[in-house]
Structure formats: C-alpha cells, structure tokens
Design a protein around this motif. Structure first.
Motif, mmCIF file in Angstrom:
data_model
loop_
_atom_site.group_PDB
_atom_site.id
_atom_site.type_symbol
_atom_site.label_atom_id
_atom_site.label_comp_id
_atom_site.label_asym_id
_atom_site.label_seq_id
_atom_site.Cartn_x
_atom_site.Cartn_y
_atom_site.Cartn_z
ATOM 1 N N LEU A 76 0.810 -1.212 0.000
ATOM 2 C CA LEU A 76 0.000 0.000 0.000
ATOM 3 C C LEU A 76 0.844 1.263 0.000
ATOM 4 O O LEU A 76 0.308 2.362 -0.157
ATOM 5 C CB LEU A 76 -0.929 0.014 1.222
ATOM 6 C CG LEU A 76 -1.949 -1.125 1.311
ATOM 7 C CD1 LEU A 76 -2.830 -0.941 2.524
ATOM 8 C CD2 LEU A 76 -2.786 -1.216 0.044
ATOM 9 N N ASN A 77 2.144 1.128 0.209
ATOM 10 C CA ASN A 77 3.028 2.289 0.235
ATOM 11 C C ASN A 77 3.384 2.719 -1.182
ATOM 12 O O ASN A 77 3.349 1.911 -2.118
ATOM 13 C CB ASN A 77 4.308 1.974 1.011
ATOM 14 C CG ASN A 77 4.021 1.712 2.477
ATOM 15 O OD1 ASN A 77 2.976 2.093 3.006
ATOM 16 N ND2 ASN A 77 4.955 1.067 3.149
ATOM 17 N N PRO A 78 3.775 3.969 -1.353
ATOM 18 C CA PRO A 78 4.211 4.421 -2.684
ATOM 19 C C PRO A 78 5.454 3.663 -3.139
ATOM 20 O O PRO A 78 6.350 3.373 -2.352
ATOM 21 C CB PRO A 78 4.521 5.910 -2.470
ATOM 22 C CG PRO A 78 3.783 6.289 -1.234
ATOM 23 C CD PRO A 78 3.735 5.074 -0.386
ATOM 24 N N THR A 79 5.499 3.358 -4.398
ATOM 25 C CA THR A 79 6.656 2.659 -4.959
ATOM 26 C C THR A 79 7.807 3.639 -5.132
ATOM 27 O O THR A 79 7.613 4.727 -5.663
ATOM 28 C CB THR A 79 6.298 2.045 -6.316
ATOM 29 O OG1 THR A 79 5.164 1.188 -6.149
ATOM 30 C CG2 THR A 79 7.465 1.234 -6.866
ATOM 31 N N PRO A 80 9.015 3.302 -4.672
ATOM 32 C CA PRO A 80 10.150 4.209 -4.869
ATOM 33 C C PRO A 80 10.355 4.486 -6.355
ATOM 34 O O PRO A 80 10.196 3.591 -7.194
ATOM 35 C CB PRO A 80 11.330 3.434 -4.273
ATOM 36 C CG PRO A 80 10.712 2.474 -3.320
ATOM 37 C CD PRO A 80 9.390 2.106 -3.904
ATOM 38 N N PRO A 81 10.727 5.718 -6.706
ATOM 39 C CA PRO A 81 10.873 6.054 -8.129
ATOM 40 C C PRO A 81 12.035 5.340 -8.797
ATOM 41 O O PRO A 81 11.988 5.076 -9.999
ATOM 42 C CB PRO A 81 11.086 7.572 -8.118
ATOM 43 C CG PRO A 81 11.593 7.878 -6.740
ATOM 44 C CD PRO A 81 10.946 6.889 -5.843
ATOM 45 N N ASP A 82 13.087 5.036 -8.044
ATOM 46 C CA ASP A 82 14.264 4.406 -8.637
ATOM 47 C C ASP A 82 14.059 2.899 -8.752
ATOM 48 O O ASP A 82 13.632 2.253 -7.785
ATOM 49 C CB ASP A 82 15.494 4.694 -7.776
ATOM 50 C CG ASP A 82 16.770 4.197 -8.436
ATOM 51 O OD1 ASP A 82 17.250 4.840 -9.367
ATOM 52 O OD2 ASP A 82 17.250 3.125 -8.018
ATOM 53 N N PRO A 83 14.341 2.288 -9.890
ATOM 54 C CA PRO A 83 14.128 0.836 -10.055
ATOM 55 C C PRO A 83 14.943 -0.006 -9.090
ATOM 56 O O PRO A 83 14.471 -1.035 -8.602
ATOM 57 C CB PRO A 83 14.534 0.581 -11.511
ATOM 58 C CG PRO A 83 14.428 1.906 -12.186
ATOM 59 C CD PRO A 83 14.765 2.922 -11.153
ATOM 60 N N ILE A 84 16.167 0.409 -8.812
ATOM 61 C CA ILE A 84 16.996 -0.372 -7.889
ATOM 62 C C ILE A 84 16.419 -0.316 -6.486
ATOM 63 O O ILE A 84 16.367 -1.329 -5.773
ATOM 64 C CB ILE A 84 18.446 0.155 -7.923
ATOM 65 C CG1 ILE A 84 19.033 -0.026 -9.323
ATOM 66 C CG2 ILE A 84 19.303 -0.546 -6.879
ATOM 67 C CD1 ILE A 84 20.449 0.480 -9.450
ATOM 68 N N GLN A 85 15.977 0.862 -6.061
ATOM 69 C CA GLN A 85 15.349 0.967 -4.749
ATOM 70 C C GLN A 85 14.053 0.167 -4.690
ATOM 71 O O GLN A 85 13.693 -0.372 -3.643
ATOM 72 C CB GLN A 85 15.092 2.431 -4.417
ATOM 73 C CG GLN A 85 16.351 3.251 -4.234
ATOM 74 C CD GLN A 85 16.056 4.683 -3.834
ATOM 75 O OE1 GLN A 85 14.926 5.020 -3.489
ATOM 76 N NE2 GLN A 85 17.074 5.534 -3.887
ATOM 77 N N GLN A 86 13.353 0.081 -5.809
ATOM 78 C CA GLN A 86 12.147 -0.738 -5.848
ATOM 79 C C GLN A 86 12.469 -2.196 -5.526
ATOM 80 O O GLN A 86 11.762 -2.854 -4.760
ATOM 81 C CB GLN A 86 11.488 -0.634 -7.220
ATOM 82 C CG GLN A 86 10.869 0.713 -7.534
ATOM 83 C CD GLN A 86 10.265 0.754 -8.919
ATOM 84 O OE1 GLN A 86 10.015 -0.280 -9.527
ATOM 85 N NE2 GLN A 86 10.031 1.962 -9.432
ATOM 86 N N LYS A 87 13.548 -2.698 -6.108
ATOM 87 C CA LYS A 87 13.927 -4.090 -5.852
ATOM 88 C C LYS A 87 14.353 -4.289 -4.404
ATOM 89 O O LYS A 87 14.037 -5.307 -3.785
ATOM 90 C CB LYS A 87 15.052 -4.499 -6.801
ATOM 91 C CG LYS A 87 14.642 -4.513 -8.270
ATOM 92 C CD LYS A 87 15.805 -4.909 -9.171
ATOM 93 C CE LYS A 87 15.391 -4.900 -10.642
ATOM 94 N NZ LYS A 87 16.522 -5.263 -11.536
ATOM 95 N N ILE A 88 15.066 -3.314 -3.865
ATOM 96 C CA ILE A 88 15.509 -3.431 -2.470
ATOM 97 C C ILE A 88 14.316 -3.474 -1.535
ATOM 98 O O ILE A 88 14.234 -4.316 -0.634
ATOM 99 C CB ILE A 88 16.456 -2.266 -2.120
ATOM 100 C CG1 ILE A 88 17.767 -2.395 -2.910
ATOM 101 C CG2 ILE A 88 16.743 -2.233 -0.626
ATOM 102 C CD1 ILE A 88 18.705 -1.231 -2.712
ATOM 103 N N PHE A 89 13.372 -2.554 -1.735
ATOM 104 C CA PHE A 89 12.197 -2.531 -0.868
ATOM 105 C C PHE A 89 11.309 -3.751 -1.091
ATOM 106 O O PHE A 89 10.608 -4.184 -0.177
ATOM 107 C CB PHE A 89 11.404 -1.242 -1.091
ATOM 108 C CG PHE A 89 11.971 -0.052 -0.378
ATOM 109 C CD1 PHE A 89 11.634 0.219 0.929
ATOM 110 C CD2 PHE A 89 12.867 0.789 -1.012
ATOM 111 C CE1 PHE A 89 12.161 1.305 1.595
ATOM 112 C CE2 PHE A 89 13.407 1.884 -0.367
ATOM 113 C CZ PHE A 89 13.054 2.141 0.952
ATOM 114 N N ALA A 90 11.335 -4.303 -2.274
ATOM 115 C CA ALA A 90 10.547 -5.514 -2.523
ATOM 116 C C ALA A 90 11.084 -6.703 -1.731
ATOM 117 O O ALA A 90 10.327 -7.596 -1.342
ATOM 118 C CB ALA A 90 10.539 -5.825 -4.019
#
Length: 711
Positions: free
Chosen positions: A534-548
């Motif tokens: 439910l949180n906003p997806t980080p704009p950076d693709p690498i950060q998206q993978k880390i948070f995933a």
C-alpha cells in the motif's frame, strides 16, 4: 547511478555485518560453549574430577590468597556436595529451598522453587547457589578479618555450631556460634523472609583481657564463568555494583579478569579499582536471577569487583575497622538477595529497606522512561486478561490509538504520494538526463499538491522506540519468562520453536541457526509484504527491488527474536494495513484493495493511483476534415491513412508543465505564420509515390472545402 551504488553497498555491508555476527558467530559460539560445559560436567561427575581439568584447563588455585575460599580436595556432583544433612541447616519456603552450610557458615545452597529450567513443568527447578566442591561453586560468605596473625577469626573452613535445633524458616532465624579459644566468641544470626532476602548479623564478643581490632567483610564468590549467558551487549550479565557517589558499575566476566592486579595487596592479588563509598549494593546478575549483597546504607565501605586468571570471580566489600574493647561486643549486619528479579518485589525491597536505587537490579536499558511504563502496562493488562500474548496485542492497539492522529496524517500523505506516481514518472522521463531539473520539478509537484515525501517515515519512527522497549521488556522481565500464548507458542520470551525447513518437525534434522524460520515469523513477513504494497513505490528501479526484498530480509532477521516481539510486529503490521486501506478508500471511493496489493489484475482501464488518468475525459478521435477542437479544418486529409499521423502529431504537441510552471512543447519547435503569429498548419504527409494524392491535397487546400477521401 553513483548514489544507487553507494546505497546498495551501504545496505549490503550493514546487513552482512549484522547477520554475520549474529548468525555465524554469536549463536554458534554460545551453543558450542554451552555444549562443552555440559559434556565437561558430565565427564567430571562420572570420574569425580574437576570439570575444568576435564575440559582441558590447567588445575590451579581457585583464587588468590587475598580471598579466603574453602579447601576442596576434589570436585563432586552438586547432589553429593549437599548430601550431608548433619552439617547443614535446611530451609524451605514458598519461594526457596536449600540449606546453610555449617562449614564456613555460608549461604551456598539455594534453589528457586517457582521456576523451572525449561517450559516443561516436570523439568528441574532453577539452581542459583551451589557449594564449593560442586561443578559450579557460587556462594555468599560474611565474617571478619584482621591483620593480627595471632588472633584466629572464622573463615570458609570454620566449623560452626547451631544454637538449639530446627530448620531456618520465615520468622524463625537460626544462630551459629564459634569460639576461637582465645577469648573471642563469634555469633552469626541468619534470618529469611518469605521470598529471597536473607539478613545476616555477625556479632563478636571480646572476653579476653585486651582490645582487638577487626574488620567486617562480606563477599559473593562465583568460582566459574557461566556458559549460558544471553550473549549480547543489550543485556548486562556479570558483576554489578551501585554506590552513592561512584554510581553504577557493570563488569562483564572478561572485564573483571582485566581488572585483576596480581601485584596488589602486597603481592596477594586483588582488584585494580578500589571503590570507597557509602551504601548501595553489589553482586552478580544474570538475565533473570541475581545474588547481591546489601550493606548498611549509612556506613562507609570499600568495595572490589574483579576476577582472577583462573576464572574465579569475586564481589566483596568491607567496612571500617572496629576496635572491640575487653568485655564489649560489636555487630555487623548486611543483607543478601538471592532469587528471581521480580520487578514488584525488587521495588518493594527498595522501599522497605531503603536500598539506594535497587530497582536498577533489573536492566531497563538506556531508556527506562519507555521500558518501565511499557512493562507496567503489560503487567496490568495481564492481570486482567490472564495471558501475556493478549496483553501484547492490547498494548499494540493502545499504542496505535495514542499515535493515531500522527499516523493518520502520515498515511494520508503517503496515499497522496502514491496517487502522484504517474506524474512523477513523467517528470523522470522528461528530465532523465538532467537530475537537478528533475529534483526541482519533483519539489514543485510536491509543493503544488501539498505533499511531504518524508511524512511516511513518521509511523516507523514511532514504532521503532516501542519495538525496542518491548524487546527489552521481554528480555529482562522474569514475569514473561515461559509465558505461553496459544497454539505452538509456549514461551513468549523465546523464539518460535517451529521451523519451515524441517516442515515444522516432519523432517528429523537440525538446520543451521540462520535457517531457523518459524511459522510466526512467516506470518509476520506476509503481513509486512501486504502492508508495504500500500506504500508508494520508490521512483528508482533499484530501490524498488531493495524494498521488494525487505519483507524477506526482515523475516530472516527477526526470526531468532522472542515470539512476543514477533507477535507485536505482526499485529502492528495488520493494524497499519487496515488503517492505510481505510484512508485510501476514503480518499478514492473507486479504489480496489485487491488490485492495490497485487491479488487482482487490472481490467485494462487506467490504473488506480493516477488521479490525472482516472479523471481525464477520454479524447475523441479526430475525424477527417476536422481539427481536434471539433471545428472545420483548413487542411483536409488526402486519405484516411493520414488520420493517425495527425492524431499522433496533436498528442505530441500537447503542452506539459515544467518545474517553473511554464508550458513547454515536448517535441521539436513548430513553424509559425509571420502574419498571424500563430502556429502554421502542417500539411498531412501523403503516402510516397502517390502523385495524385499530392495534387488533390493542394487543390483542396485552395478551395477550403472538405471532401471525402478518394473523391
């Protein structure tokens, strides 16, 4: 790219240090030491030898000559050491059972009746103090000493005699006597309350014809180093003392050995640090148990806390020397606490006996203003609901209610940020090669929409102190030791006993410690994954993978922690998820929760989260002969095939807001009519090789009439 690389390297190094230290060193080392100690004790019990020798350690004197200790020809089992009842005075209360040793008059046999070694109710009770000669000597001794060699004083090997008969019991103290044969008669009265406090009063009567100078002293000796320590710096286990001016002194066992000076005390060996103070208390503390001396709070004292290279550890104090005149008597009184660190009982002892800051016997950590209130809240709820697990769930709800306005504001900002993600994506694509302008455009968008991108961190910042406070409470409070929940959770102060890598007990093998992943941590990881969706997806693709991958990482990291802590984190995630979903639904009535968490695929319409896409009217197709605004076009198309390029050109020429709020055209600049200062109409491009089409376009442009293509 450099920022992302540094971000990844920092996270990887931090996690490798944390996980490596926790899983590859601390726990295996603790388990190995514990196993070696058990094997050494078993071997020593079978052979009747010193367990230190059985483990390969050199046999050496148990202490320096500065500290009197009992002479022990050989080591034996604890049962054998306390078997001779004729040389002991027994006691049996609702809290303790054990005996007083007439040899030395020491308190060296204490068993805690209310606490078991494991969650099994049939397991042996916890043993706190054991006599010299047993595998783990741990005892308290009081008495006198003097520098006059011709005056015998009682020591650890002195044979005391009991006045009268009978066992020691609350309200029924016992008295021991010893006559040195040179005019000094020593008496020792020992009293015990209903719980864990001994009161020891030593009296010396001078029946000789000359004055005698003696110095009263007391000590707690631990002639071994424990192997079942918790093993983390977050909890102090070892030597401890608190004094009026010197404050709190905490020494680990390794630090106590470093505090030993073999040249001190005229070469006899003693502590490097000598504390001269008044009042306070000192002794040994474990995770749940303690054995500490409580001197007279009004008299000055000299204290020492140290260990020897042979791993014998001593905590002792002495008062100022007293001169006993002929026919006179002197008395020395101190107390011994030997038992469980029950918070209410420790507080009661502090108030009733006026013991200076005795509540610090329970290690509340650096933030007692958080841990102590949280403990009292949990304990109060437990008294009403009868289960510490339910008390933890209710405490979580109360904490959420307390910070509800702050969290509500944060989650609202996070939801707005999530709805702005399509706009943020456009800005990133527009200025992908210009990071400063990209940041300026982002900040302008945040300012325009009144969104704070850091607002989502506030719930986590609130949750972290509560998390660590609860961790500390579960770690130090004896009340939560072996406290059950429901199902497979039989001890909230211990990790989840199940393991997915053994199929929850179906496969008979013991996986490595870092693979200890139980059912409750798995539920926690799932709840964290749902909440993060439910949180906003980080704009950076690498950060998206880390948070995933963060839920997976946290699942493995928190799995070794206490089940009560995992229960709190899981329930908090569930409450947070419900609160966020409610806020999102309130802000957008059309929001589909299943689609938000990825359990339902989009039906092809505009995705939720883009308020621009959701509320923008659908564009009508541009008909041949008409402009985008519905008015007759001055440049009719030649054929139907040219309508697509016209529409694409119209889309490409849409204006987009820049960081400064201006209108900028995304594609290349248009040509303008010098007479009207308006954009010149661009003729549609006819298919190549069709000369007739070029001619018809030219004719229709002159006539201004709209005709069907092909006519």
């Amino acid at each position: 790219m450099d920022n992302n690389r540094n971000f990844i390297i920092a996270i990887a190094l931090s996690l490798s240090v944390l996980l490596g230290w926790q899983f590859l060193y601390m726990k295996p080392a603790s388990d190995k030491a514990r196993q070696q100690a058990i094997e050494a004790q078993q071997k020593a019990a079978e052979q009747g030898a010193d367990p230190a020798a059985a483990a390969g350690a050199p046999i050496a004197p148990r202490a320096s000559s500065a500290i009197p200790v009992p002479t022990t020809p050989k080591f034996m089992s604890r049962e054998a050491a306390v078997a001779d009842k004729s040389k002991r005075i027994a006691f049996d209360t609702s809290s303790l059972t054990g005996s007083i040793n007439l040899k030395g008059g020491s308190v060296d046999d204490v068993v805690l009746k209310q606490y078991r070694q494991t969650v099994d109710p049939n397991s042996p009770p916890v043993t706190l103090l054991s006599p010299a000669g047993s595998p783990e000597p741990f005892y308290a001794y009081t008495g006198w000493y003097t520098d006059q060699a011709d005056i015998p004083v009682p020591g650890p090997d002195t044979e005391w005699k009991q006045e009268g008969s009978g066992a020691l019991a609350p309200g029924k103290p016992v008295t021991l006597t010893y006559d040195n044969g040179k005019g000094l008669v020593f008496k020792r009265a020992i009293a015990l309350d209903e719980h864990y406090m001994f009161t020891i009063t030593d009296t010396v009567e001078n029946k000789s014809g000359k004055p005698v100078t003696l110095r009263p002293r007391a000590e707690v000796a631990r002639l071994y180093e424990p192997t079942n320590l918790f093993g983390y710096s977050v909890l102090h286990e070892g030597l401890i003392g608190l004094f009026k001016d010197a404050g709190l002194k905490e020494l680990t066992y390794s630090a106590a050995i470093k505090n030993f000076d073999p040249a001190a005390d005229n070469g006899k060996g003693a502590s490097k640090e000598i504390i001269s103070d008044k009042g306070g208390w000192l002794g040994f503390t474990d995770q749940y148990w303690a054995a500490v001396l409580v001197p007279d709070q009004s008299k000055p004292l000299t204290a020492r806390l140290f260990g020897t290279p042979q791993k014998d550890f001593f905590v002792e104090f002495s008062e100022n020397p007293v001169t006993v005149a002929p026919g006179a008597a002197e008395t020395f009184t101190n107390k011994l606490f030997a038992g469980a660190k029950q918070v209410a009982l420790v507080d009661q002892y502090m108030e009733d006996n006026k013991i200076d800051r005795f509540d610090k016997l329970v290690d509340w950590g650096w933030f007692p203003f958080l841990t102590q209130p949280l403990y009292h809240l949990l304990n109060w709820l437990y008294q009403h609901v009868g289960n510490f697990g339910i008390a933890i769930l209710l405490t979580t709800v109360l904490v959420k209610l307390l910070f509800f306005p702050l969290a509500n504001k944060s989650y609202s900002a996070m939801n707005k940020l999530k709805m702005l993600q399509p706009e943020m994506k456009k800005i990133q694509e527009r200025f992908k090669d210009d990071k400063p302008r990209q940041q300026q455009a982002m900040m302008a968008l945040y300012k325009k929409e009144k969104v704070n991108p850091a607002a989502g961190c506030l719930p986590i910042l609130v949750q972290i102190p509560v998390f660590f406070a609860l961790y500390k409470v579960l770690l130090v409070s004896i009340e939560m030791r072996h406290a059950p929940f429901y199902g497979w959770i039989h001890d909230l102060s211990a990790p989840d006993p199940t393991n997915i890598f053994t199929l929850f007990g179906l496969i008979p093998w013991s996986p490595p410690h870092f693979l200890m992943l139980g059912a409750l941590p798995l539920i926690m990881g799932l709840s964290m994954w749902l909440q993060m969706r439910l949180n906003p997806t980080p704009p950076d693709p690498i950060q998206q993978k880390i948070f995933a991958w963060m839920p997976v990482l946290f699942t493995f990291m928190l799995a070794p922690f206490q089940a009560g802590l995992i229960l709190y984190w899981t329930w908090n995630n569930i409450l947070t998820f419900a609160q966020q979903a409610l806020i999102m639904k309130r802000q957008d009535k059309t929001m589909d929760l299943l689609q938000q968490i990825g359990l339902k695929r989009s039906n092809g319409a505009a995705k939720h989260g883009s308020h621009e896409a959701a509320h923008r009217p659908k564009a009508e197709p541009v008909r041949p002969g008409k402009a985008a605004d519905g008015k007759p076009s001055s440049v009719p198309p030649a054929k139907a095939e040219v309508t697509a390029p016209v529409a694409e050109a119209a889309e490409a020429n849409e204006a987009a807001p820049t960081a400064a709020g201006e209108q900028a055209v995304i594609d290349k600049p248009q040509q303008t009519d010098s007479a009207t200062a308006r954009p010149a109409a661009q003729a549609p491009v006819a298919p190549r090789g069709n000369l007739a089409s070029k001619k018809s376009v030219k004719q229709r442009g002159k006539s201004g009439r709209n005709r069907r293509p092909g006519r």
